[in-house]
Design a protein around this motif. Structure first.
Motif, PDB file in Angstrom:
ATOM      1  N   GLY A  65      -1.340  19.184 -85.044  1.00  0.00           N
ATOM      2  CA  GLY A  65      -0.636  19.628 -83.838  1.00  0.00           C
ATOM      3  C   GLY A  65      -0.488  18.525 -82.798  1.00  0.00           C
ATOM      4  N   ASN A 140      -2.321  29.128 -75.082  1.00  0.00           N
ATOM      5  CA  ASN A 140      -3.618  29.721 -75.419  1.00  0.00           C
ATOM      6  C   ASN A 140      -4.644  28.592 -75.481  1.00  0.00           C
ATOM      7  OD1 ASN A 140      -4.997  32.320 -76.500  1.00  0.00           O
ATOM      8  ND2 ASN A 140      -5.635  30.720 -77.933  1.00  0.00           N
ATOM      9  N   THR A 142      -7.719  27.253 -76.533  1.00  0.00           N
ATOM     10  CA  THR A 142      -8.606  27.641 -77.627  1.00  0.00           C
ATOM     11  C   THR A 142     -10.078  27.385 -77.298  1.00  0.00           C
ATOM     12  OG1 THR A 142      -6.764  26.888 -78.984  1.00  0.00           O
ATOM     13  CG2 THR A 142      -8.766  27.465 -80.146  1.00  0.00           C
ATOM     14  N   ASP A 169       2.168  24.273 -75.259  1.00  0.00           N
ATOM     15  CA  ASP A 169       1.270  24.154 -76.406  1.00  0.00           C
ATOM     16  C   ASP A 169       1.028  25.569 -76.936  1.00  0.00           C
ATOM     17  OD1 ASP A 169      -0.882  24.131 -78.128  1.00  0.00           O
ATOM     18  OD2 ASP A 169      -2.066  22.716 -76.953  1.00  0.00           O
TER      19      ASP A 169
HETATM   20  C1  LIG Z   1      -6.100  23.093 -82.397  1.00  0.00           C
HETATM   21  C2  LIG Z   1      -5.356  22.887 -81.121  1.00  0.00           C
HETATM   22  C3  LIG Z   1      -4.736  21.663 -80.807  1.00  0.00           C
HETATM   23  C4  LIG Z   1      -4.903  20.434 -81.637  1.00  0.00           C
HETATM   24  O1  LIG Z   1      -4.313  20.536 -82.831  1.00  0.00           O
HETATM   25  P1  LIG Z   1      -4.676  19.509 -84.012  1.00  0.00           P
HETATM   26  O2  LIG Z   1      -3.952  20.157 -85.124  1.00  0.00           O
HETATM   27  O3  LIG Z   1      -6.153  19.478 -84.158  1.00  0.00           O
HETATM   28  O4  LIG Z   1      -4.092  18.199 -83.631  1.00  0.00           O
HETATM   29  C5  LIG Z   1      -4.001  21.583 -79.660  1.00  0.00           C
HETATM   30  N1  LIG Z   1      -3.896  22.613 -78.818  1.00  0.00           N
HETATM   31  C6  LIG Z   1      -4.489  23.786 -79.054  1.00  0.00           C
HETATM   32  C7  LIG Z   1      -4.334  24.889 -78.076  1.00  0.00           C
HETATM   33  C8  LIG Z   1      -5.242  23.954 -80.218  1.00  0.00           C
HETATM   34  O5  LIG Z   1      -5.836  25.126 -80.453  1.00  0.00           O
END
Ligand SMILES: *Cc1c(COP(=O)(O)O)cnc(C)c1O
Length: 396
Positions: A65, A140, A142, A169
């Motif tokens: 991500g 969200n 996380t 995001d």
């Molecule tokens: C997991 C996550 C990311 C990071 O994603 P990666 O795939 O680890 O690079 C970014 N933003 C949120 C909200 C996430 O939950």
């Protein structure tokens, strides 16, 4: 030697459904073959349904991500551009950090961890400063289990007459929580394969509005970029190909994952996440514990960050859960390290999975020194699931 499998309650990577796993078990293929677009073009079309964007498009990058965060910024913004962001958890923090390292002039509003995007403060900044080029929202968070109101951010942008790009995001929301890219006027929407899409990590998705595509295409727009350049992607994707080698197995997995989501129906997916999450929250409450989210308006239906009682170490709860009970909980990150542990309840889960998470949490909490009324959390969740079952129990 352990038996059964590890019970995965980290909020990503999530459980990969058997159907998705089988779909990925294919021999390597030629990604320049004439029939390759028969796989890819429907993927792009169906991703647009999940993001809910009619006039935009969704790019697929072989990255996690974080790569799509960088793609969003580098295609549309320049060093020195002023952007409005807020920080209330590890993931919103990391996006701020990236924006700063890429040279943006970041107005960063720090918010208590446990709350979300400060819409009123966004409104003040937007009406006072017409030079804000982009507004960022972590839909969200996380790390804290907090969901913010993206539509409300769009409303204050419109009220202020802002023509900034709205960057969201949605890594732990898209495909699980209500998300409406076009309806909410989201210009750049980031997702990742290993959360709601129930795939291994390695694919990021970026939903891009017509407006953001035009910004990226304008001469001199954005930053120097190559791997993430929209223009290269568009040229190859329009014919069903990629500018470089795509992860073909993940694309087959994505086919199965999109089929699962669309066959269930997106409103049903959202409702299922809400119902499972509500059971976990009732369990937490019945155990006398509280969430990191400071008020119900912030409650996340994909992850609950649970505060541990005074004198108990959240990291111990995770360690004991893993070592004794073969359960993976999410650890507290950064500012909330040791203060919380997290139950991810997104993706391929059901009632019994969530009951199992609560049962294991009760044991791990007690082992870590908490006073636990055994079964109280499980019972509260059981009651919720029985009361809200799709097929109700017949009264005796
Ligand atoms: C997991 C996550 C990311 C990071 O994603 P990666 O795939 O680890 O690079 C970014 N933003 C949120 C909200 C996430 O939950």
């Amino acid at each position: 030697m352990t038996h059964g499998h590890n019970h995965l309650f980290v909020p990503g990577p999530t459980n990969v459904p058997d159907r998705v796993r089988r779909a990925m078990n294919v021999p390597m293929e030629d990604h320049r073959a004439p029939d390759f677009p028969a796989l890819t073009l429907p993927l792009f079309a169906d991703l647009k349904k999940v993001f809910r964007t009619g006039s935009g498009r969704v790019f697929l990058y072989p990255s996690s991500g974080t790569g799509a965060w960088e793609a969003a910024i580098s295609n549309t913004l320049k060093p020195g551009d002023r952007v409005l962001m807020s920080r209330f958890g590890q993931f919103s923090h990391l996006w701020v950090d990236m924006a700063e390292r890429l040279g943006l002039e970041v107005i960063c509003l720090d918010v208590e961890w446990g709350a979300g995007v400060p819409v009123d403060q966004y409104a003040l900044h937007l009406s006072a400063d017409p030079d804000i080029r982009a507004v960022f929202v972590t839909h969200n968070e996380t790390a804290t289990g907090v969901t913010s109101d993206v539509a409300a951010v769009r409303r204050v942008m419109d009220a202020a007459g802002s023509d900034a790009l709205l960057c969201v995001d949605g890594v732990s929301s898209i495909g699980s929580l209500e998300f409406d890219q076009e309806g909410w006027g989201v210009d750049l929407a980031v997702a990742g394969s290993q959360k709601g899409f129930m795939l291994p990590a390695g694919l990021s998705m970026l939903g891009v509005s017509r407006k953001a595509l035009d910004v990226a295409a304008a001469a001199g727009s954005g930053m120097p970029r190559c791997y993430f350049d929209f223009a290269d992607m568009i040229k190859a994707n329009d014919a069903g190909y990629f500018p470089y080698t795509p992860p073909v197995q993940l694309l087959h997995g994505l086919r199965a994952s999109l089929d699962l989501l669309l066959e269930e129906g997106l409103p049903q997916v959202v409702a299922r996440h809400h119902r499972l999450a509500e059971g976990v929250r009732r369990g937490v409450d019945a155990l006398g514990l509280s969430l990191c989210a400071v008020a119900p308006q912030w409650h996340s239906d994909t992850v609950s960050a649970i505060r541990v009682p005074e004198g108990v170490d959240g990291a111990e709860v995770c360690r004991i859960g893993y070592e004794r009970y073969n359960v993976s909980f999410g650890a507290g990150l950064s500012k909330v390290a040791g203060l919380v542990f997290r139950i991810g309840h997104l993706g391929d889960l059901n009632e019994v999975s969530c009951l199992g998470a609560l049962a294991a949490a009760e044991m791990a909490l007690a082992d870590a020194g908490a006073k636990v009324d055994f079964g109280a959390g499980v019972a509260a969740a059981q009651q919720h699931y029985r009361e809200t079952a799709a097929v109700p129990a017949v009264a005796a």
